[in-house]
Design a protein around this motif. Sequence first.
Motif, PDB file in Angstrom:
ATOM      1  N   ARG A  31     -27.001 -28.834  -9.050  1.00 16.08           N
ATOM      2  CA  ARG A  31     -27.014 -30.277  -8.855  1.00 16.08           C
ATOM      3  C   ARG A  31     -26.605 -30.570  -7.420  1.00 16.08           C
ATOM      4  O   ARG A  31     -25.865 -29.818  -6.821  1.00 16.08           O
ATOM      5  CB  ARG A  31     -26.056 -30.974  -9.820  1.00 16.08           C
ATOM      6  CG  ARG A  31     -26.470 -30.869 -11.282  1.00 16.08           C
ATOM      7  CD  ARG A  31     -25.566 -31.695 -12.180  1.00 16.08           C
ATOM      8  NE  ARG A  31     -25.942 -31.589 -13.579  1.00 16.08           N
ATOM      9  CZ  ARG A  31     -25.328 -32.237 -14.554  1.00 16.08           C
ATOM     10  NH1 ARG A  31     -24.305 -33.043 -14.280  1.00 16.08           N
ATOM     11  NH2 ARG A  31     -25.724 -32.086 -15.805  1.00 16.08           N
ATOM     12  N   GLY A  32     -27.079 -31.667  -6.918  1.00 15.11           N
ATOM     13  CA  GLY A  32     -26.764 -32.034  -5.544  1.00 15.11           C
ATOM     14  C   GLY A  32     -27.950 -32.721  -4.897  1.00 15.11           C
ATOM     15  O   GLY A  32     -29.100 -32.587  -5.344  1.00 15.11           O
ATOM     16  N   ALA A  33     -27.697 -33.416  -3.824  1.00 21.59           N
ATOM     17  CA  ALA A  33     -28.714 -34.258  -3.195  1.00 21.59           C
ATOM     18  C   ALA A  33     -29.874 -33.480  -2.608  1.00 21.59           C
ATOM     19  O   ALA A  33     -31.000 -33.985  -2.515  1.00 21.59           O
ATOM     20  CB  ALA A  33     -28.061 -35.112  -2.103  1.00 21.59           C
ATOM     21  N   PHE A  34     -29.618 -32.227  -2.201  1.00 23.92           N
ATOM     22  CA  PHE A  34     -30.688 -31.480  -1.542  1.00 23.92           C
ATOM     23  C   PHE A  34     -31.797 -31.069  -2.510  1.00 23.92           C
ATOM     24  O   PHE A  34     -32.924 -30.802  -2.068  1.00 23.92           O
ATOM     25  CB  PHE A  34     -30.121 -30.255  -0.828  1.00 23.92           C
ATOM     26  CG  PHE A  34     -29.416 -30.587   0.456  1.00 23.92           C
ATOM     27  CD1 PHE A  34     -30.132 -31.013   1.563  1.00 23.92           C
ATOM     28  CD2 PHE A  34     -28.038 -30.506   0.545  1.00 23.92           C
ATOM     29  CE1 PHE A  34     -29.492 -31.334   2.746  1.00 23.92           C
ATOM     30  CE2 PHE A  34     -27.381 -30.818   1.724  1.00 23.92           C
ATOM     31  CZ  PHE A  34     -28.106 -31.237   2.834  1.00 23.92           C
ATOM     32  N   ILE A  35     -31.510 -31.015  -3.802  1.00 21.54           N
ATOM     33  CA  ILE A  35     -32.551 -30.649  -4.767  1.00 21.54           C
ATOM     34  C   ILE A  35     -33.705 -31.646  -4.694  1.00 21.54           C
ATOM     35  O   ILE A  35     -34.862 -31.267  -4.458  1.00 21.54           O
ATOM     36  CB  ILE A  35     -31.990 -30.599  -6.205  1.00 21.54           C
ATOM     37  CG1 ILE A  35     -30.883 -29.547  -6.339  1.00 21.54           C
ATOM     38  CG2 ILE A  35     -33.117 -30.352  -7.200  1.00 21.54           C
ATOM     39  CD1 ILE A  35     -31.362 -28.126  -6.285  1.00 21.54           C
ATOM     40  N   SER A  36     -33.403 -32.907  -4.882  1.00 24.96           N
ATOM     41  CA  SER A  36     -34.474 -33.910  -4.875  1.00 24.96           C
ATOM     42  C   SER A  36     -35.062 -34.093  -3.481  1.00 24.96           C
ATOM     43  O   SER A  36     -36.268 -34.344  -3.342  1.00 24.96           O
ATOM     44  CB  SER A  36     -33.960 -35.247  -5.417  1.00 24.96           C
ATOM     45  OG  SER A  36     -32.877 -35.721  -4.637  1.00 24.96           O
ATOM     46  N   GLU A  39     -37.526 -31.219  -3.052  1.00 21.63           N
ATOM     47  CA  GLU A  39     -38.688 -31.412  -3.919  1.00 21.63           C
ATOM     48  C   GLU A  39     -39.605 -32.503  -3.373  1.00 21.63           C
ATOM     49  O   GLU A  39     -40.831 -32.339  -3.324  1.00 21.63           O
ATOM     50  CB  GLU A  39     -38.234 -31.759  -5.341  1.00 21.63           C
ATOM     51  CG  GLU A  39     -37.566 -30.614  -6.070  1.00 21.63           C
ATOM     52  CD  GLU A  39     -36.945 -31.010  -7.393  1.00 21.63           C
ATOM     53  OE1 GLU A  39     -36.647 -30.101  -8.198  1.00 21.63           O
ATOM     54  OE2 GLU A  39     -36.748 -32.227  -7.617  1.00 21.63           O
ATOM     55  N   ASP A  40     -39.015 -33.608  -2.932  1.00 19.47           N
ATOM     56  CA  ASP A  40     -39.821 -34.719  -2.405  1.00 19.47           C
ATOM     57  C   ASP A  40     -40.513 -34.315  -1.101  1.00 19.47           C
ATOM     58  O   ASP A  40     -41.693 -34.647  -0.894  1.00 19.47           O
ATOM     59  CB  ASP A  40     -38.940 -35.946  -2.165  1.00 19.47           C
ATOM     60  CG  ASP A  40     -38.443 -36.582  -3.459  1.00 19.47           C
ATOM     61  OD1 ASP A  40     -38.975 -36.237  -4.532  1.00 19.47           O
ATOM     62  OD2 ASP A  40     -37.504 -37.403  -3.393  1.00 19.47           O
ATOM     63  N   ALA A  41     -39.798 -33.609  -0.236  1.00 18.14           N
ATOM     64  CA  ALA A  41     -40.383 -33.189   1.040  1.00 18.14           C
ATOM     65  C   ALA A  41     -41.509 -32.185   0.818  1.00 18.14           C
ATOM     66  O   ALA A  41     -42.542 -32.230   1.509  1.00 18.14           O
ATOM     67  CB  ALA A  41     -39.302 -32.586   1.939  1.00 18.14           C
ATOM     68  N   VAL A  46     -47.466 -30.876   0.826  1.00 20.29           N
ATOM     69  CA  VAL A  46     -48.693 -30.299   0.267  1.00 20.29           C
ATOM     70  C   VAL A  46     -49.639 -31.369  -0.274  1.00 20.29           C
ATOM     71  O   VAL A  46     -50.800 -31.067  -0.582  1.00 20.29           O
ATOM     72  CB  VAL A  46     -48.379 -29.265  -0.839  1.00 20.29           C
ATOM     73  CG1 VAL A  46     -47.512 -28.157  -0.307  1.00 20.29           C
ATOM     74  CG2 VAL A  46     -47.737 -29.915  -2.072  1.00 20.29           C
ATOM     75  N   GLY A  47     -49.160 -32.600  -0.414  1.00 20.75           N
ATOM     76  CA  GLY A  47     -50.013 -33.669  -0.914  1.00 20.75           C
ATOM     77  C   GLY A  47     -50.028 -33.800  -2.423  1.00 20.75           C
ATOM     78  O   GLY A  47     -51.032 -34.201  -3.010  1.00 20.75           O
ATOM     79  N   ALA A  48     -48.895 -33.478  -3.052  1.00 21.58           N
ATOM     80  CA  ALA A  48     -48.769 -33.599  -4.510  1.00 21.58           C
ATOM     81  C   ALA A  48     -47.935 -34.829  -4.853  1.00 21.58           C
ATOM     82  O   ALA A  48     -47.152 -35.316  -4.038  1.00 21.58           O
ATOM     83  CB  ALA A  48     -48.120 -32.346  -5.084  1.00 21.58           C
ATOM     84  N   ALA A 234     -31.894 -25.262  -1.965  1.00 17.97           N
ATOM     85  CA  ALA A 234     -32.690 -26.431  -1.604  1.00 17.97           C
ATOM     86  C   ALA A 234     -32.361 -26.919  -0.197  1.00 17.97           C
ATOM     87  O   ALA A 234     -33.244 -27.401   0.522  1.00 17.97           O
ATOM     88  CB  ALA A 234     -32.474 -27.549  -2.620  1.00 17.97           C
ATOM     89  N   ALA A 235     -31.112 -26.790   0.202  1.00  8.23           N
ATOM     90  CA  ALA A 235     -30.718 -27.179   1.562  1.00  8.23           C
ATOM     91  C   ALA A 235     -31.461 -26.332   2.595  1.00  8.23           C
ATOM     92  O   ALA A 235     -31.966 -26.852   3.599  1.00  8.23           O
ATOM     93  CB  ALA A 235     -29.210 -27.027   1.727  1.00  8.23           C
ATOM     94  N   ILE A 236     -31.517 -25.025   2.345  1.00  8.69           N
ATOM     95  CA  ILE A 236     -32.265 -24.147   3.247  1.00  8.69           C
ATOM     96  C   ILE A 236     -33.746 -24.519   3.223  1.00  8.69           C
ATOM     97  O   ILE A 236     -34.412 -24.578   4.266  1.00  8.69           O
ATOM     98  CB  ILE A 236     -32.070 -22.671   2.851  1.00  8.69           C
ATOM     99  CG1 ILE A 236     -30.600 -22.279   2.973  1.00  8.69           C
ATOM    100  CG2 ILE A 236     -32.939 -21.750   3.711  1.00  8.69           C
ATOM    101  CD1 ILE A 236     -30.275 -20.916   2.374  1.00  8.69           C
ATOM    102  N   GLY A 237     -34.269 -24.787   2.017  1.00 11.60           N
ATOM    103  CA  GLY A 237     -35.673 -25.139   1.892  1.00 11.60           C
ATOM    104  C   GLY A 237     -36.042 -26.400   2.644  1.00 11.60           C
ATOM    105  O   GLY A 237     -37.101 -26.469   3.282  1.00 11.60           O
ATOM    106  N   LEU A 238     -35.180 -27.404   2.595  1.00 15.00           N
ATOM    107  CA  LEU A 238     -35.454 -28.640   3.329  1.00 15.00           C
ATOM    108  C   LEU A 238     -35.516 -28.375   4.827  1.00 15.00           C
ATOM    109  O   LEU A 238     -36.415 -28.869   5.524  1.00 15.00           O
ATOM    110  CB  LEU A 238     -34.378 -29.681   3.015  1.00 15.00           C
ATOM    111  CG  LEU A 238     -34.549 -31.030   3.716  1.00 15.00           C
ATOM    112  CD1 LEU A 238     -35.856 -31.705   3.311  1.00 15.00           C
ATOM    113  CD2 LEU A 238     -33.356 -31.946   3.411  1.00 15.00           C
TER     114      LEU A 238
END
Length: 366
Positions: A31-36, A39-41, A46-48, A234-238
């Motif tokens: 849980r945490g803000a970076f998850i969403s 995901e949104d970024a 990719v255009g989904a 997710a933080a790394i992914g962003l």
Amino acid sequence: MSRIPVYEPYLGGNASAYVNECLTTGWISSRGAFISRFEDAFAAYVGASHATSVANGTVALHLALEALGVGAGDEVIVPSFTYIASVNTILQTGAMPVYVDSLQDTLQVDPQAIRNAITRRTRAVMAVHLYGHPCDMDAITALCRDQDLLLVEDCAEGFGTRWKGQHVGTFGDVATFSFFGNKTITTGEGGMVLAKSPDVMDKCRRLKSQGVSPTREYWHDMLAYNYRMTNIQAAIGLAQIEMAEEIIQRKQQIAEIYRTRLSQLPLRTHDSMGDVDHSHWMCSIIVDRMEDRDRLRAHLADDQIETRPFFPLASHMPHCHSDQIFPNGESVSKRGINLPSYPGLTEQQLNRICSSIAGYFEVRAR
């Protein structure tokens, strides 16, 4: 002489700042803000419409198949020339993988072979975008539409890959991505699932989180899994998404250097075919003679240059073996080499790699 690895993650940008934010706020689990935010970024890139993050690329595939309801009695058509996770996840649902051959030029699944393999039990087709080049999505989407089949896109190696301007993963009923440490963007481990249907996406989100009720605390009304990504991942992914264009452009530059420098040798590079954006997850060569593959790899290893062989056919693995013959997949599988492909490669390192490959063929020709 320093060793040149086949891959290194390209970390930078805001990665450290975002991870430190997780540590200082205490939001380190799923849980945490970076998850969403991630995901949104990712969905926007990719255009989904939506995306849901998971623990790795393999569970992404399993989750997607489960959410579609693929199971016992179903057949899923899949290329034999693919990484084993594509097949393992089909087996994990209780469905049966049906192997087909690939194309020599693109290395991707052969649409005509898919058509020939369809039976009354066929439920889905899995298109695997191998090594960063897209499958023929015009042919495959039309086939699935005409035959009323589900389309699953395995985009584990396809981040940044486009077919006629459209990002892979946005054609299928579901699609999955991997963020393992050697992928174009990474979260260490991690993956992402896309789904066209809001109902399928909702099921993915419930299945990945123990099937918890959206209205009742600690109430679980389905057999489900813990496939969640952590906030740190997710933080790394962003941070990686923010650098995606820089990473992909550099990988494409590296692929062009290989193509130019190796063009006169008895091999071919894995080039773009048609109106596609090849992300070159791996920069690959296919030698003309099968006997040169392992000898060239040994020569490069002596020069402290790491490589990888192409995947062996999944149909050769003991737990999912088939006696079928796939001549195209067999040929490229035994002749292919993945070269060092990471964005941080220097001009000096690239010169060393290309010179070593050329040196092998010069010695062989004597």
